[in-house]
Design a protein around this motif. Structure first.
Motif, PDB file in Angstrom:
ATOM      1  N   VAL A 251       0.899  -1.438  -0.276  1.00  0.00           N
ATOM      2  CA  VAL A 251       0.055  -0.140   0.056  1.00  0.00           C
ATOM      3  C   VAL A 251       1.036   1.066   0.398  1.00  0.00           C
ATOM      4  O   VAL A 251       0.517   2.010  -1.108  1.00  0.00           O
ATOM      5  CB  VAL A 251      -1.209   0.170   1.002  1.00  0.00           C
ATOM      6  N   LEU A 252       1.911   1.133   0.573  1.00  0.00           N
ATOM      7  CA  LEU A 252       2.842   2.061   0.627  1.00  0.00           C
ATOM      8  C   LEU A 252       3.489   2.753  -0.280  1.00  0.00           C
ATOM      9  O   LEU A 252       3.448   4.049  -0.874  1.00  0.00           O
ATOM     10  CB  LEU A 252       3.604   2.435   2.441  1.00  0.00           C
ATOM     11  N   LEU A 253       4.030   1.179  -1.317  1.00  0.00           N
ATOM     12  CA  LEU A 253       4.613   1.454  -2.669  1.00  0.00           C
ATOM     13  C   LEU A 253       3.663   2.071  -3.026  1.00  0.00           C
ATOM     14  O   LEU A 253       4.173   2.841  -3.950  1.00  0.00           O
ATOM     15  CB  LEU A 253       5.186   0.282  -2.957  1.00  0.00           C
ATOM     16  N   GLY A 254       2.540   1.975  -3.215  1.00  0.00           N
ATOM     17  CA  GLY A 254       1.329   1.584  -4.524  1.00  0.00           C
ATOM     18  C   GLY A 254       0.875   3.975  -4.302  1.00  0.00           C
ATOM     19  O   GLY A 254       0.985   4.214  -5.194  1.00  0.00           O
ATOM     20  N   MET A 255       1.481   3.775  -2.872  1.00  0.00           N
ATOM     21  CA  MET A 255       1.451   5.748  -2.409  1.00  0.00           C
ATOM     22  C   MET A 255       2.002   6.338  -3.142  1.00  0.00           C
ATOM     23  O   MET A 255       2.088   7.312  -3.909  1.00  0.00           O
ATOM     24  CB  MET A 255       1.006   5.754  -1.319  1.00  0.00           C
ATOM     25  N   ALA A 256       3.085   5.710  -3.135  1.00  0.00           N
ATOM     26  CA  ALA A 256       4.505   6.851  -4.089  1.00  0.00           C
ATOM     27  C   ALA A 256       4.256   6.529  -5.370  1.00  0.00           C
ATOM     28  O   ALA A 256       5.341   7.174  -6.318  1.00  0.00           O
ATOM     29  CB  ALA A 256       5.738   5.642  -3.664  1.00  0.00           C
ATOM     30  N   VAL A 257       3.826   5.032  -5.997  1.00  0.00           N
ATOM     31  CA  VAL A 257       3.600   5.511  -7.124  1.00  0.00           C
ATOM     32  C   VAL A 257       2.992   6.066  -7.693  1.00  0.00           C
ATOM     33  O   VAL A 257       3.260   6.857  -9.114  1.00  0.00           O
ATOM     34  CB  VAL A 257       2.860   3.533  -7.971  1.00  0.00           C
TER      35      VAL A 257
END
Length: 269
Positions: A251-257
């Motif tokens: 989820v955190l990686l998705g936010m960064a993407v």
């Protein structure tokens, strides 16, 4: 556009707090509240509420109402996460429609940026098996929203922003009322803090609608629509701090993407 995304995120949080009230009842309350606020604002500013470009004003209201009904249909028939993911197709539809009908140019790198942002949204919210009908209704809602935003864009220098905002509840209210008449829903009488959160849905919608209208009047659809993906960030943060939802690393990686795609779009355009 950032202010608009915060307004809509707060609206979603208000709706979540009153999840025991039927969705279309919430929409009806929201339309009444925003109609009152819009009319009072225009009256105070001594602006003619009916505007002059009625064709596009009515189109904005009808497309907006249709998109709203389709979106809330998916909220009723799909998991919230999947409904939101499908709804985030709307920036892509907005850009495509602007290219076809308004002649706006979109660079290749911007399509890559859209793809990056939508990939991030899927990483944040996930994507499960969905019935074809429910999926098509969700896609139709995203497309209708795209037409609504382009109607706004077409009136960028022709209509007052408050007049454009006024037409959304003006058209939505009778459309939703007709739907409830044809497909009756069980009415749940709000109690206590329910009234506060119902008011919140209208007030935060008004904030979001005003600022998203101003944004589409000021810049190209491709740049403005891409910033709407920021809304997924506010949704995740509110879910964590207001509702105690936990999120995994993806989820955190998705936010960064998502953020990466938005900033790439803004920088390259």
């Amino acid at each position: 556009m950032l202010v608009a995304s915060v307004g809509f995120a707060c609206m979603n949080a208000s709706v979540k707090y009153i999840s025991h009230i039927p969705v279309f009842e919430v929409i009806l309350f929201r339309a009444v509240i925003t109609l009152i606020i819009s009319y009072a604002t225009l009256k105070k500013r001594k602006v003619n509420p009916w505007g002059t470009h009625h064709k596009f004003l009515i189109a904005r209201g009808l497309f907006g109402a249709g998109g709203l009904i389709c979106y809330f249909y998916t909220l009723q028939h799909l998991q919230l996460a999947n409904a939101i993911v499908i709804h985030y197709l709307s920036p892509i539809f907005t850009t495509l429609i602007a290219m076809i009908f308004l002649g706006e140019r979109v660079k290749g790198i911007q399509w890559i940026a859209f793809g990056i942002s939508f990939t991030g949204v899927i990483m944040v919210k996930g994507f499960a098996n969905i019935e074809l009908l429910d999926f098509m209704v969700g896609v139709a809602g995203a497309a209708l929203s795209g037409f609504a935003y382009n109607a706004i864009r077409n009136m960028k220098d022709k209509e007052d922003a408050d007049v454009i905002v006024f037409y959304h509840p003006l058209i939505s209210l009778p459309v939703v009322a007709l739907y409830l008449f044809i497909f009756p829903q069980s009415i749940v009488m709000p109690t206590g803090y329910d009234w506060l959160f119902l008011a919140g849905t209208g007030i935060f919608t008004q904030v979001g609608q005003y600022f998203i209208t101003r944004a589409y009047q000021m810049d190209t659809a491709a740049r403005i629509s891409s910033v709407s993906y920021i809304g997924i960030i506010w949704g995740v943060l509110m879910g964590k701090f207001l509702f105690g939802e936990a999120y995994h690393l993806n989820v955190l990686l998705g936010m960064a993407v998502v953020l990466g795609g938005v900033f790439l779009n803004l920088k390259r355009s």
